[in-house]
Write a protein that holds these residues in place. Structure first.
Motif, short mmCIF file in Angstrom:
data_model
loop_
_atom_site.label_atom_id
_atom_site.label_comp_id
_atom_site.label_asym_id
_atom_site.label_seq_id
_atom_site.Cartn_x
_atom_site.Cartn_y
_atom_site.Cartn_z
N LEU A 1 0.82 -1.21 0.00
CA LEU A 1 0.00 0.00 0.00
C LEU A 1 0.86 1.26 0.00
O LEU A 1 0.54 2.24 -0.68
N ALA A 2 1.96 1.24 0.75
CA ALA A 2 2.87 2.40 0.76
C ALA A 2 3.52 2.59 -0.61
O ALA A 2 3.59 3.70 -1.13
N ALA A 3 3.99 1.48 -1.20
CA ALA A 3 4.66 1.56 -2.50
C ALA A 3 3.71 2.03 -3.59
O ALA A 3 4.03 2.95 -4.37
N LEU A 4 2.53 1.43 -3.68
CA LEU A 4 1.60 1.77 -4.76
C LEU A 4 1.01 3.17 -4.60
O LEU A 4 0.85 3.90 -5.58
N SER A 5 0.71 3.56 -3.36
CA SER A 5 0.21 4.92 -3.15
C SER A 5 1.31 5.94 -3.38
O SER A 5 1.05 7.04 -3.90
N GLY A 6 2.56 5.58 -3.04
CA GLY A 6 3.68 6.48 -3.32
C GLY A 6 3.88 6.67 -4.82
O GLY A 6 4.13 7.78 -5.30
N ILE A 7 3.77 5.57 -5.58
CA ILE A 7 3.88 5.67 -7.03
C ILE A 7 2.77 6.55 -7.60
O ILE A 7 3.00 7.41 -8.44
N LEU A 8 1.54 6.34 -7.11
CA LEU A 8 0.41 7.15 -7.58
C LEU A 8 0.58 8.61 -7.21
O LEU A 8 0.31 9.50 -8.03
N PHE A 9 1.05 8.87 -6.01
CA PHE A 9 1.29 10.25 -5.57
C PHE A 9 2.28 10.95 -6.51
O PHE A 9 2.01 12.04 -7.03
N TRP A 10 3.43 10.30 -6.75
CA TRP A 10 4.45 10.94 -7.58
C TRP A 10 4.04 11.00 -9.05
O TRP A 10 4.45 11.91 -9.78
N ALA A 11 3.22 10.05 -9.48
CA ALA A 11 2.70 10.12 -10.85
C ALA A 11 1.80 11.34 -11.02
O ALA A 11 1.87 12.06 -12.03
N GLN A 12 0.97 11.60 -10.02
CA GLN A 12 0.10 12.78 -10.08
C GLN A 12 0.91 14.07 -10.00
O GLN A 12 0.64 15.04 -10.72
N ILE A 13 1.90 14.09 -9.12
CA ILE A 13 2.76 15.27 -9.03
C ILE A 13 3.49 15.50 -10.36
O ILE A 13 3.65 16.65 -10.82
N SER A 14 3.92 14.41 -11.00
CA SER A 14 4.61 14.53 -12.29
C SER A 14 3.70 15.07 -13.37
O SER A 14 4.13 15.81 -14.25
N ARG A 15 2.42 14.69 -13.32
CA ARG A 15 1.44 15.23 -14.25
C ARG A 15 1.26 16.74 -14.06
O ARG A 15 1.06 17.48 -15.01
N LEU A 16 1.31 17.17 -12.81
CA LEU A 16 1.08 18.57 -12.49
C LEU A 16 2.31 19.44 -12.72
O LEU A 16 2.22 20.66 -12.74
N THR A 17 3.46 18.81 -12.86
CA THR A 17 4.72 19.54 -13.05
C THR A 17 4.92 19.84 -14.53
O THR A 17 4.91 18.93 -15.35
N LYS A 18 5.11 21.09 -14.85
CA LYS A 18 5.31 21.47 -16.25
C LYS A 18 6.63 20.89 -16.76
O LYS A 18 7.61 20.82 -16.01
N PRO A 19 6.66 20.47 -18.01
CA PRO A 19 7.91 19.95 -18.59
C PRO A 19 9.02 20.99 -18.50
O PRO A 19 8.80 22.17 -18.71
N ASN A 20 10.21 20.55 -18.12
CA ASN A 20 11.35 21.45 -18.07
C ASN A 20 12.59 20.69 -18.52
O ASN A 20 12.64 19.46 -18.45
N LYS A 21 13.55 21.42 -18.99
CA LYS A 21 14.73 20.82 -19.62
C LYS A 21 15.50 19.93 -18.66
O LYS A 21 15.94 18.83 -19.03
N LEU A 22 15.67 20.35 -17.42
CA LEU A 22 16.46 19.58 -16.46
C LEU A 22 15.81 18.23 -16.20
O LEU A 22 16.47 17.19 -16.25
N PHE A 23 14.51 18.22 -15.89
CA PHE A 23 13.83 16.96 -15.61
C PHE A 23 13.81 16.05 -16.83
O PHE A 23 13.91 14.83 -16.70
N THR A 24 13.66 16.64 -18.00
CA THR A 24 13.70 15.84 -19.23
C THR A 24 15.04 15.15 -19.38
O THR A 24 15.11 13.96 -19.71
N GLU A 25 16.12 15.88 -19.13
CA GLU A 25 17.46 15.31 -19.27
C GLU A 25 17.72 14.24 -18.21
O GLU A 25 18.35 13.21 -18.48
N ILE A 26 17.24 14.47 -17.00
CA ILE A 26 17.39 13.44 -15.96
C ILE A 26 16.61 12.19 -16.37
O ILE A 26 17.12 11.06 -16.28
N GLY A 27 15.37 12.38 -16.82
CA GLY A 27 14.53 11.26 -17.22
C GLY A 27 15.11 10.48 -18.38
O GLY A 27 15.01 9.25 -18.43
#
Length: 358
Positions: A256-282
């Motif tokens: 439950l911690a792992a799956l909810s953590g993944i869902l939390f960060w997936a939602q945060i990632s959706r809300l985060t505007k694309p930026n060059k640094l994160f794209t390069e890290i990804g």
């Protein structure tokens, strides 16, 4: 927020997935500095490694159903084991001749035997892969993908889900009940029983998570529930360590911690505007993940011996952990560019092809 088409770059990368990879990668580097506050360690450890197996599962191609096992193994050897061997050789030489001496490690009397026994067994934690413990991920993902090659051939998603549930129970209690005295299976095959669960979940939710409905369907209530579950179950389960099969004190809390953590960060990632640094890290997690640990002794050496910073002041400092993380990423992104440009075969890519964008 723009739609999916607008979130894709010219190379067809999905921007929010790069954000998600970036958040996961930065979390791992922060923890690996060994200087992060233990309260923050708890939340990072509960989701970060499951996340990367989950993301890998998102990009499983249905075409593997038509592949023969031998052909599939060949592709996975190229994409995972060639980088594993490449980074292992580089890491070992750097550790044996430089880093080990900086850290004051006890160097092996027989370095050849030490190297080959570690690289062939391919597990992390304890004294295994002590020259660069991050390398455990490559062979474990290799075994995970071989397991899923057979699982994807099950007759329905319902059957696949039941099989994943069964493996989740076996994988969890294997370390709780069966394994003693730190016994481990080669190439992290025991860890793969748990890793394949997150890999399989990624595959099963792919049709839903890689489209607009994931973003707009009750976005804020889902984020709120994911946040609460992530915090509550991470605390209830206490700190885990995926690399050694320590999944915490409770099977349900762990998942439950792992799956909810993944869902939390997936939602945060959706809300985060694309930026060059994160794209390069990804785009460059394949290089950042196995090399970041090698940089920390040099950072510490410069601070202690050049700038005369007391070593004790570097311990348990979130600021130091953040500084090490930022420096590591800024150094390794250009190195990743160079490796992709000049020696892509070391990263598992065909030299005549551009890097595959997932």
């Amino acid at each position: 927020m723009s739609d999916v088409a607008e979130q894709k770059s010219s190379s067809s990368r999905i921007a929010w997935i790069d954000n998600l990879r970036a958040f996961g990668m930065l979390s791992i580097v922060l923890v690996h500095t060994g200087r992060l506050d233990s309260a923050l360690d708890l939340y990072v450890a509960s989701f970060c490694m499951p996340l990367f197996f989950f993301i890998s599962g998102l990009f499983v191609k249905e075409s593997i159903r038509q592949q023969t096992f031998i052909d599939y193994v060949k592709t996975r050897v190229q994409r995972l084991l060639i980088p594993y061997f490449s980074f292992s050789i580089f890491s070992y030489f750097l550790w044996f001749f430089v880093i080990g001496k900086i850290k004051g490690d006890v160097l092996p009397a027989n370095p050849v035997l030490h190297f080959f026994s570690n690289i062939i067994y391919g597990v992390g934690g304890g004294e295994w892969l002590d020259y660069n413990t991050t390398l455990w991920f490559f062979p474990c993902l290799f075994i995970t993908e071989l397991l899923f090659f057979f699982l994807i051939r099950l007759p329905s998603h319902k059957t696949l889900g039941l099989a994943l549930f069964g493996l989740s129970v076996i994988g969890y209690f294997l370390f709780k009940v069966v394994w003693i005295d730190n016994f481990r299976l080669p190439f992290g095959a025991d860890i793969a029983l748990t890793a394949v669960v997150f890999y399989g979940v990624g595959y099963l939710v792919k049709p839903y998570i890689l489209n607009e409905s994931f973003k707009v369907w009750y976005q804020w209530p889902i984020l709120l529930l994911a946040t609460l579950a992530y915090i509550v179950f991470s605390n209830l389960n206490e700190e885990s360590a995926f690399i050694i099969g320590n999944f915490g004190k409770n099977y349900f809390y762990f998942y439950l911690a792992a799956l909810s953590g993944i869902l939390f960060w997936a939602q945060i990632s959706r809300l985060t505007k694309p930026n060059k640094l994160f794209t390069e890290i990804g785009k460059n997690t394949l290089v950042i993940f196995p090399l970041h640990l090698l940089l920390f002794p040099f950072f510490t050496g410069v601070l202690v011996f050049v700038f005369k910073v007391p070593k004790s002041s570097l311990d348990h400092s979130n600021i130091v952990a953040l500084a090490y993380t930022i420096l590591s990423v800024l150094i390794l992104i250009p190195i990743a560019w160079g490796l992709n440009l000049y020696v892509p075969f070391l990263l598992g890519y065909n030299s005549h092809k551009k890097k595959v964008n997932q």
